[in-house]
Design a protein around this motif. Sequence first.
Motif, PDB file in Angstrom:
ATOM      1  N   VAL A  91      38.527  27.408  26.249  1.00  0.00           N
ATOM      2  CA  VAL A  91      39.022  28.518  27.193  1.00  0.00           C
ATOM      3  C   VAL A  91      37.871  29.563  27.007  1.00  0.00           C
ATOM      4  O   VAL A  91      37.265  29.624  26.047  1.00  0.00           O
ATOM      5  N   CYS A  92      37.669  30.124  28.180  1.00  0.00           N
ATOM      6  CA  CYS A  92      36.622  31.136  28.263  1.00  0.00           C
ATOM      7  C   CYS A  92      36.979  32.427  27.441  1.00  0.00           C
ATOM      8  O   CYS A  92      38.099  32.844  27.284  1.00  0.00           O
ATOM      9  N   GLU A  93      35.965  33.179  27.463  1.00  0.00           N
ATOM     10  CA  GLU A  93      35.751  34.484  26.666  1.00  0.00           C
ATOM     11  C   GLU A  93      36.749  35.438  27.253  1.00  0.00           C
ATOM     12  O   GLU A  93      37.415  36.463  26.602  1.00  0.00           O
ATOM     13  N   ILE A  94      36.972  35.402  28.635  1.00  0.00           N
ATOM     14  CA  ILE A  94      37.702  36.366  29.346  1.00  0.00           C
ATOM     15  C   ILE A  94      39.194  36.070  28.956  1.00  0.00           C
ATOM     16  O   ILE A  94      39.913  36.903  28.918  1.00  0.00           O
ATOM     17  N   CYS A  95      39.593  34.759  29.217  1.00  0.00           N
ATOM     18  CA  CYS A  95      41.018  34.416  29.018  1.00  0.00           C
ATOM     19  C   CYS A  95      41.631  34.539  27.475  1.00  0.00           C
ATOM     20  O   CYS A  95      42.769  34.707  27.171  1.00  0.00           O
ATOM     21  N   VAL A  96      40.854  34.126  26.403  1.00  0.00           N
ATOM     22  CA  VAL A  96      41.195  34.055  25.262  1.00  0.00           C
ATOM     23  C   VAL A  96      42.159  35.146  24.755  1.00  0.00           C
ATOM     24  O   VAL A  96      43.146  35.176  24.146  1.00  0.00           O
ATOM     25  N   PRO A  97      41.693  36.542  24.746  1.00  0.00           N
ATOM     26  CA  PRO A  97      42.448  37.606  24.596  1.00  0.00           C
ATOM     27  C   PRO A  97      43.594  37.799  25.353  1.00  0.00           C
ATOM     28  O   PRO A  97      44.915  38.443  24.601  1.00  0.00           O
ATOM     29  N   LEU A  98      43.838  37.289  26.318  1.00  0.00           N
ATOM     30  CA  LEU A  98      45.003  37.185  27.196  1.00  0.00           C
ATOM     31  C   LEU A  98      46.074  36.315  26.764  1.00  0.00           C
ATOM     32  O   LEU A  98      47.407  36.316  27.194  1.00  0.00           O
ATOM     33  N   ASN A  99      45.643  35.128  26.269  1.00  0.00           N
ATOM     34  CA  ASN A  99      46.534  34.100  25.838  1.00  0.00           C
ATOM     35  C   ASN A  99      47.816  34.650  25.032  1.00  0.00           C
ATOM     36  O   ASN A  99      47.550  35.111  24.130  1.00  0.00           O
ATOM     37  N   GLY A 100      48.934  34.471  25.301  1.00  0.00           N
ATOM     38  CA  GLY A 100      50.261  34.898  24.657  1.00  0.00           C
ATOM     39  C   GLY A 100      50.744  36.319  25.148  1.00  0.00           C
ATOM     40  O   GLY A 100      51.860  36.585  24.762  1.00  0.00           O
ATOM     41  N   GLN A 101      49.879  37.132  25.896  1.00  0.00           N
ATOM     42  CA  GLN A 101      50.317  38.361  26.362  1.00  0.00           C
ATOM     43  C   GLN A 101      51.598  38.399  27.280  1.00  0.00           C
ATOM     44  O   GLN A 101      51.347  37.414  27.944  1.00  0.00           O
ATOM     45  N   THR A 102      52.383  39.230  26.986  1.00  0.00           N
ATOM     46  CA  THR A 102      53.688  39.354  27.976  1.00  0.00           C
ATOM     47  C   THR A 102      53.640  40.613  29.019  1.00  0.00           C
ATOM     48  O   THR A 102      53.059  41.603  28.367  1.00  0.00           O
ATOM     49  N   GLN A 103      54.315  40.591  29.884  1.00  0.00           N
ATOM     50  CA  GLN A 103      54.603  41.465  30.886  1.00  0.00           C
ATOM     51  C   GLN A 103      55.805  41.589  31.245  1.00  0.00           C
ATOM     52  O   GLN A 103      56.137  40.483  31.341  1.00  0.00           O
TER      53      GLN A 103
END
Length: 166
Positions: A91-103
């Motif tokens: 997983v790239c560094e852009i998407c790692v922090p997005l994993n599991g986020q909800t909206q």
Amino acid sequence: NGLTERYAVAVYHRAEKLVEANPNMAFSTLKQRVKTYGGRLRRSRARTIARTEIMRSSNFGRLEAMEQAASQGLINPATARKQWSTSRFDVCEICVPLNGQTQLVRGGMFVAGNGWSGPSPPAHPNCRCVVRVLPAPNMYGTPRATGSLRSPGGMGIETLSIPQGF
């Protein structure tokens, strides 16, 4: 030629290096090697575009299904959430922090560290992330890993614990 400026510069530098390594190389040989390298870069770019647009279409379809489910009363748009889900590996560094986020299903936007924002993946070229619906997170919670199975290829496959009544 179908190459971005960056790729065109790479082809030029490849030609320079080939000439440096073998100054007596025939022009026809140099031309053929550079043409072959440019072809590989064009195929790579075509794959990148195809992968990115397939993921964009797939995730747009998922968002549309969520919208239809909300419109038909199958999910409550006030409580249902959409969740960013990355690949299990690489997983790239852009998407790692997005994993599991909800909206929120309607109108919620994800924001990536590279300045990108949008309702669903992809956040960048070659992004393999997907958006999924959590119909009632307060009632069912988020699926979680409970163990792993071995596939015929030897890769571990995680199983999900699905709450009773789901």
